[in-house]
Design an enzyme around this catalytic site. Sequence first.
Site, PDB file in Angstrom:
ATOM      1  N   LYS A  56      10.547  -0.384  -9.075  1.00  0.00           N
ATOM      2  CA  LYS A  56       9.795  -1.399  -8.323  1.00  0.00           C
ATOM      3  C   LYS A  56       9.960  -2.773  -8.968  1.00  0.00           C
ATOM      4  O   LYS A  56      10.196  -3.769  -8.284  1.00  0.00           O
ATOM      5  CB  LYS A  56       8.309  -0.997  -8.256  1.00  0.00           C
ATOM      6  CG  LYS A  56       8.064   0.186  -7.321  1.00  0.00           C
ATOM      7  CD  LYS A  56       6.716   0.859  -7.534  1.00  0.00           C
ATOM      8  CE  LYS A  56       6.644   2.129  -6.678  1.00  0.00           C
ATOM      9  NZ  LYS A  56       5.445   2.933  -6.919  1.00  0.00           N
ATOM     10  N   GLN A 100      -0.089   2.710 -10.314  1.00  0.00           N
ATOM     11  CA  GLN A 100       0.773   3.876 -10.104  1.00  0.00           C
ATOM     12  C   GLN A 100      -0.018   5.174 -10.259  1.00  0.00           C
ATOM     13  O   GLN A 100      -0.766   5.346 -11.225  1.00  0.00           O
ATOM     14  CB  GLN A 100       1.933   3.825 -11.125  1.00  0.00           C
ATOM     15  CG  GLN A 100       2.954   4.904 -10.955  1.00  0.00           C
ATOM     16  CD  GLN A 100       3.749   4.774  -9.654  1.00  0.00           C
ATOM     17  OE1 GLN A 100       4.180   3.703  -9.270  1.00  0.00           O
ATOM     18  NE2 GLN A 100       3.939   5.889  -8.974  1.00  0.00           N
ATOM     19  N   ASP A 123      -0.311  -1.010  -1.384  1.00  0.00           N
ATOM     20  CA  ASP A 123      -0.128   0.434  -1.206  1.00  0.00           C
ATOM     21  C   ASP A 123      -0.848   0.921   0.058  1.00  0.00           C
ATOM     22  O   ASP A 123      -0.592   2.027   0.544  1.00  0.00           O
ATOM     23  CB  ASP A 123      -0.722   1.185  -2.410  1.00  0.00           C
ATOM     24  CG  ASP A 123       0.353   1.691  -3.356  1.00  0.00           C
ATOM     25  OD1 ASP A 123       1.517   1.797  -2.931  1.00  0.00           O
ATOM     26  OD2 ASP A 123       0.007   1.997  -4.506  1.00  0.00           O
TER      27      ASP A 123
END
Length: 298
Positions: A56, A100, A123
């Site tokens: 990412k 994460q 997200d």
Amino acid sequence: MAVSTPRILDGRKLAATVLDECRAAADRLAQQGLVPGLAVVLVGDDPPSQVYVASKVRTCGELGFRSQKIVLPASTSQRELIGVVDRLNADPAVHGILVQSPLPVAIDAGEVVRAIDPRKDVDGFHPENVAKLALEDPSGFVPCTPAGCMRMIAAAGVVTAGAEVVVIGRSRIVGKPMALLLMARGVDATVTVAHSRSRDLAAVCRRADILIAATGRPGMVRADWVKPGAVAIDVGITRVADATKPSGYRLCGDVAYDEVAPLCSAITPVPGGVGPMTIAMLMANTLEAARRLSGKHP
Ligand code: NAD
């Protein structure tokens, strides 16, 4: 019964197209003095998470985005982690925040997600964004993996209206948002969500014109679960020990690819299918967050 040679839905190629679009939009924003910024928080040292986070951050660099990687020890408390999120919420250079998963068991992931400013929740896991997805309100953020699957299905020209779609898996990250996207107006699929308590999964799956597997059970979907001509979208990514690989493992999807692919009209490989699309959609969400927060629309 083999159908014909299946179309391999190339996630790397489509992701490159999405990333090119993002790069061009970022260039236009840069001319207006705005650089999209993504902060990625990693707690602990889960090896797959380290790989995802590195990827990412690298992709941000390739697109001219600013990125911040914050690595915290596994012993980090929930309060400390939420403190980090609060600081990122207040930082005007940060437009997207991603914590994460998986988080250490001592941390309530739901509380952490709720602490993220929904306008920076790239997200799409914050309850406000989940509600907007359910309400078909486009001002929210859609979770990246299901958004990537939808983009692949659309790019492949697969007709969804009235199609029987079976989603295996009901997680908040993949299965549930996937089902919401598929039943939305304009997509109009007939959606069945199966899970670990579903009865006669093989028979349920055989109904599917489009079968989406998101369980993390490598090779679970066998040939006799698949209707000839179906489209198979394999979300699963599991590391399976393989002594012939330098890394000692290979990545396996939920679909037993070699026996299922000949039956399908189209199928996503693992790796190189849904995985690259997830990162591409994260970048698209980050760009969108930067636009919305700044009021700039290139
Ligand atoms: P999860 O563990 O949260 O959920 C798994 C789901 O599968 C559950 O709803 C469970 O009921 C269902 N399930 C498990 N075993 C089953 C069985 N035997 N029969 C029927 N249903 C079963 O996992 P998740 O976060 O949704 O991820 C699923 C898979 O997708 C994992 O392999 C994960 O690594 C992968 N994933 C890939 C990407 C990507 O970018 N490609 C992104 C997210 C997750």
